[in-house]
Design an enzyme around this catalytic site. Structure first.
Site, PDB file in Angstrom:
ATOM      1  N   LEU A   1       0.820  -1.162  -0.013  1.00  0.00           N
ATOM      2  CA  LEU A   1       0.119  -0.052  -0.089  1.00  0.00           C
ATOM      3  C   LEU A   1       0.909   1.307  -0.002  1.00  0.00           C
ATOM      4  CD1 LEU A   1      -2.436  -1.202   2.889  1.00  0.00           C
ATOM      5  CD2 LEU A   1      -2.722  -1.173   0.260  1.00  0.00           C
TER       6      LEU A   1
ATOM      7  N   SER B   1      -4.545   1.532  -8.922  1.00  0.00           N
ATOM      8  CA  SER B   1      -5.596   2.605  -8.809  1.00  0.00           C
ATOM      9  C   SER B   1      -6.614   2.714 -10.172  1.00  0.00           C
ATOM     10  CB  SER B   1      -4.836   3.904  -8.798  1.00  0.00           C
ATOM     11  OG  SER B   1      -5.831   4.917  -8.943  1.00  0.00           O
TER      12      SER B   1
ATOM     13  N   TYR C   1       1.049   9.810 -12.055  1.00  0.00           N
ATOM     14  CA  TYR C   1       0.421   8.577 -10.984  1.00  0.00           C
ATOM     15  C   TYR C   1      -0.257   7.821 -11.365  1.00  0.00           C
ATOM     16  CZ  TYR C   1      -2.456   7.055  -7.141  1.00  0.00           C
ATOM     17  OH  TYR C   1      -3.162   5.901  -6.197  1.00  0.00           O
TER      18      TYR C   1
ATOM     19  N   LYS D   1       0.937   3.569 -11.665  1.00  0.00           N
ATOM     20  CA  LYS D   1       0.226   2.230 -11.477  1.00  0.00           C
ATOM     21  C   LYS D   1       0.091   1.212 -12.577  1.00  0.00           C
ATOM     22  CE  LYS D   1      -0.736   3.589  -7.206  1.00  0.00           C
ATOM     23  NZ  LYS D   1      -0.194   2.991  -6.039  1.00  0.00           N
TER      24      LYS D   1
ATOM     25  N   SER E   1     -12.326   4.405  -4.771  1.00  0.00           N
ATOM     26  CA  SER E   1     -11.872   5.401  -3.644  1.00  0.00           C
ATOM     27  C   SER E   1     -12.363   4.674  -2.447  1.00  0.00           C
ATOM     28  CB  SER E   1     -12.974   6.459  -3.969  1.00  0.00           C
ATOM     29  OG  SER E   1     -13.009   6.942  -5.280  1.00  0.00           O
TER      30      SER E   1
HETATM   31  P1  NAI Z   1      -1.696   7.142   1.898  1.00  0.00           P
HETATM   32  O1  NAI Z   1      -1.107   8.313   1.124  1.00  0.00           O
HETATM   33  O2  NAI Z   1      -2.687   7.350   2.888  1.00  0.00           O
HETATM   34  O3  NAI Z   1      -0.670   6.238   2.287  1.00  0.00           O
HETATM   35  C1  NAI Z   1       0.561   5.859   1.515  1.00  0.00           C
HETATM   36  C2  NAI Z   1       1.471   5.513   2.474  1.00  0.00           C
HETATM   37  O4  NAI Z   1       2.801   5.505   1.662  1.00  0.00           O
HETATM   38  C3  NAI Z   1       1.652   6.938   3.534  1.00  0.00           C
HETATM   39  O5  NAI Z   1       1.799   6.366   4.814  1.00  0.00           O
HETATM   40  C4  NAI Z   1       3.394   7.216   3.187  1.00  0.00           C
HETATM   41  O6  NAI Z   1       3.969   7.930   4.054  1.00  0.00           O
HETATM   42  C5  NAI Z   1       3.892   5.927   2.712  1.00  0.00           C
HETATM   43  N1  NAI Z   1       4.892   6.498   1.610  1.00  0.00           N
HETATM   44  C6  NAI Z   1       4.981   7.354   0.836  1.00  0.00           C
HETATM   45  N2  NAI Z   1       6.128   7.344   0.067  1.00  0.00           N
HETATM   46  C7  NAI Z   1       6.791   6.323   0.867  1.00  0.00           C
HETATM   47  C8  NAI Z   1       8.149   5.963   0.459  1.00  0.00           C
HETATM   48  N3  NAI Z   1       9.127   6.618  -0.461  1.00  0.00           N
HETATM   49  N4  NAI Z   1       8.679   5.243   1.157  1.00  0.00           N
HETATM   50  C9  NAI Z   1       7.941   4.458   2.106  1.00  0.00           C
HETATM   51  N5  NAI Z   1       6.683   4.899   2.360  1.00  0.00           N
HETATM   52  C10 NAI Z   1       6.062   5.776   1.608  1.00  0.00           C
HETATM   53  O7  NAI Z   1      -2.563   6.246   0.811  1.00  0.00           O
HETATM   54  P2  NAI Z   1      -3.788   5.389   1.028  1.00  0.00           P
HETATM   55  O8  NAI Z   1      -5.155   5.979   0.736  1.00  0.00           O
HETATM   56  O9  NAI Z   1      -3.675   4.628   2.354  1.00  0.00           O
HETATM   57  O10 NAI Z   1      -3.625   4.584  -0.172  1.00  0.00           O
HETATM   58  C11 NAI Z   1      -2.778   3.133  -0.112  1.00  0.00           C
HETATM   59  C12 NAI Z   1      -2.303   2.858  -1.434  1.00  0.00           C
HETATM   60  O11 NAI Z   1      -3.675   2.464  -2.314  1.00  0.00           O
HETATM   61  C13 NAI Z   1      -1.568   3.908  -2.298  1.00  0.00           C
HETATM   62  O12 NAI Z   1      -0.775   2.871  -2.949  1.00  0.00           O
HETATM   63  C14 NAI Z   1      -2.629   4.231  -3.176  1.00  0.00           C
HETATM   64  O13 NAI Z   1      -1.918   4.731  -4.356  1.00  0.00           O
HETATM   65  C15 NAI Z   1      -3.653   3.256  -3.382  1.00  0.00           C
HETATM   66  N6  NAI Z   1      -4.835   3.655  -3.824  1.00  0.00           N
HETATM   67  C16 NAI Z   1      -5.637   4.207  -2.751  1.00  0.00           C
HETATM   68  C17 NAI Z   1      -7.012   4.690  -2.999  1.00  0.00           C
HETATM   69  C18 NAI Z   1      -7.729   5.233  -1.957  1.00  0.00           C
HETATM   70  O14 NAI Z   1      -9.042   5.684  -2.553  1.00  0.00           O
HETATM   71  N7  NAI Z   1      -7.497   5.278  -0.751  1.00  0.00           N
HETATM   72  C19 NAI Z   1      -7.506   4.490  -4.370  1.00  0.00           C
HETATM   73  C20 NAI Z   1      -6.636   4.075  -5.535  1.00  0.00           C
HETATM   74  C21 NAI Z   1      -5.379   3.285  -4.928  1.00  0.00           C
HETATM   75  C1  15L Z   2      -6.715   7.359  -5.587  1.00  0.00           C
HETATM   76  O1  15L Z   2      -5.680   6.754  -6.369  1.00  0.00           O
HETATM   77  C2  15L Z   2      -6.020   8.134  -4.629  1.00  0.00           C
HETATM   78  O2  15L Z   2      -5.167   7.215  -3.973  1.00  0.00           O
HETATM   79  C3  15L Z   2      -7.256   8.307  -3.630  1.00  0.00           C
HETATM   80  O3  15L Z   2      -6.735   9.404  -2.692  1.00  0.00           O
HETATM   81  C4  15L Z   2      -8.583   9.011  -4.269  1.00  0.00           C
HETATM   82  O4  15L Z   2      -8.101  10.009  -5.023  1.00  0.00           O
HETATM   83  C5  15L Z   2      -9.021   7.838  -5.459  1.00  0.00           C
HETATM   84  O5  15L Z   2      -7.838   7.464  -6.391  1.00  0.00           O
HETATM   85  C6  15L Z   2     -10.030   8.420  -6.244  1.00  0.00           C
HETATM   86  O6  15L Z   2      -9.946   8.317  -7.617  1.00  0.00           O
HETATM   87  O7  15L Z   2     -11.024   8.722  -5.803  1.00  0.00           O
END
Ligand code: NAI
Ligand code: 15L
Length: 264
Positions: free
Chosen positions: A69, A109, A134, A138, A163
């Site tokens: 993640l 994503s 971004y 992915k 999301s």
């Molecule tokens: P988030 O931004 O809250 O968590 C990502 C974590 O990765 C953060 O804790 C950050 O410190 C860590 N991180 C960033 N750069 C880093 C690095 N260089 N080395 C180590 N750690 C690093 O994002 P969230 O919402 O928890 O998403 C988790 C994953 O799911 C991400 O890969 C995101 O792209 C993907 N995703 C999330 C969506 C959502 O709606 N929450 C939608 C689509 C994809």
């Molecule tokens: C993502 O990939 C992002 O991590 C999240 O923060 C939302 O923007 C989500 O897509 C979205 O499309 O709603």
């Protein structure tokens, strides 16, 4: 499993999955570049920058499975995306190969396919249409999963997450919303199936309004239970509906499609 690694453990989904996946392994290894809450009885904390190959190697050593993640989770500059999502994913798969860690959940994503229109229903056979750097990162991650599967047998499920928040935040998310419970169930199924291969799965709850067809991966046996429709009345009451030609209404990736290339 003996040891399951969750990267991005300090992030939104990392915190939620940590709470829900405790029983999946004897030990949960929780990794992030940022600060993570103190370890519980069956947990290990691992501070790690995904862009640092040696640190990623040490993070993966001894793990049987990974829920990846971690990384840059929204549009950003090329330098930021390259470091966390390109170098980071390369480092992760190289560490998997060296340490025979053979099953990965990759948080892809919807922005890998963000330029498909909302009036289309797509499945996982479509050509990617990323909506920014971004989204391209992915697609890269999904392709790394494919190469490391075909060459080395490492199995990955790439989840094109919509999301994933406590509840949908706008009209578009009535289609893209993925509840935390449904995500946790999907991750469990991915580690339960005897043979995974390298599927791409859309990560959305059982929303009545949907852009995505997961029928080609029905064999995973995932039955999401939540439905964003439960929030429609609240969204209608609290948010103005965007114009019919607004990116948030036209494209699956919503506003990301209208974003420029970030310079820093
Ligand atoms: P988030 O931004 O809250 O968590 C990502 C974590 O990765 C953060 O804790 C950050 O410190 C860590 N991180 C960033 N750069 C880093 C690095 N260089 N080395 C180590 N750690 C690093 O994002 P969230 O919402 O928890 O998403 C988790 C994953 O799911 C991400 O890969 C995101 O792209 C993907 N995703 C999330 C969506 C959502 O709606 N929450 C939608 C689509 C994809
Ligand atoms: C993502 O990939 C992002 O991590 C999240 O923060 C939302 O923007 C989500 O897509 C979205 O499309 O709603």
């Amino acid at each position: 499993m003996k040891r399951l690694l969750i990267t991005g453990a300090a992030g939104n989904l990392g915190i939620e999955m940590r709470a829900r996946l405790q029983d999946m392994a004897d030990t949960l290894r929780l990794a992030d570049i940022g600060a993570i809450d103190a370890a519980g009885p069956n947990e290990e904390i691992h501070q790690c920058d995904l862009g640092d190959a040696a640190a990623v190697d040490a993070m993966v050593e001894g793990c049987d499975g990974i829920v990846h993640l971690g990384g840059q989770s929204t549009e950003a500059s090329w330098a930021t995306i390259r470091h966390a999502n390109f170098d980071g994913v390369y480092n992760l798969y190289e560490a998997c190969r060296k340490h025979a860690c053979n099953r990965v959940v990759f948080a892809s994503s919807n922005h890998a396919i963000g330029f498909y229109r909302q009036d289309q229903v797509i499945d996982n056979s479509v050509y990617p249409r990323p909506d920014g750097l971004y989204g391209v990162s992915k697609v890269f991650g999904e392709m790394m999963a494919s190469v490391y599967h075909d060459k080395f047998g490492i199995e990955t499920a790439s989840l094109r997450i919509g999301s994933s928040f406590p509840e949908p935040r706008n009209h578009r998310m009535l289609s893209t919303w993925l509840s935390f419970d449904d995500l946790a169930q999907l991750i469990r199924r991915i580690f339960d199936v005897p043979r995974l291969g390298c599927p791409v799965i859309y990560g959305a709850s059982a929303n009545t309004a949907t852009f995505w067809d997961n029928s080609r991966t029905a064999w995973i046996g995932w039955s999401p239970r939540d439905n964003a429709e439960a929030f429609r009345a609240k969204i209608d009451a609290t948010m103005e509906k965007p114009a019919a030609d607004a990116p948030d209404v036209v494209y699956q990736g919503g506003g990301f499609t209208a974003d420029g290339i970030h310079q820093e």
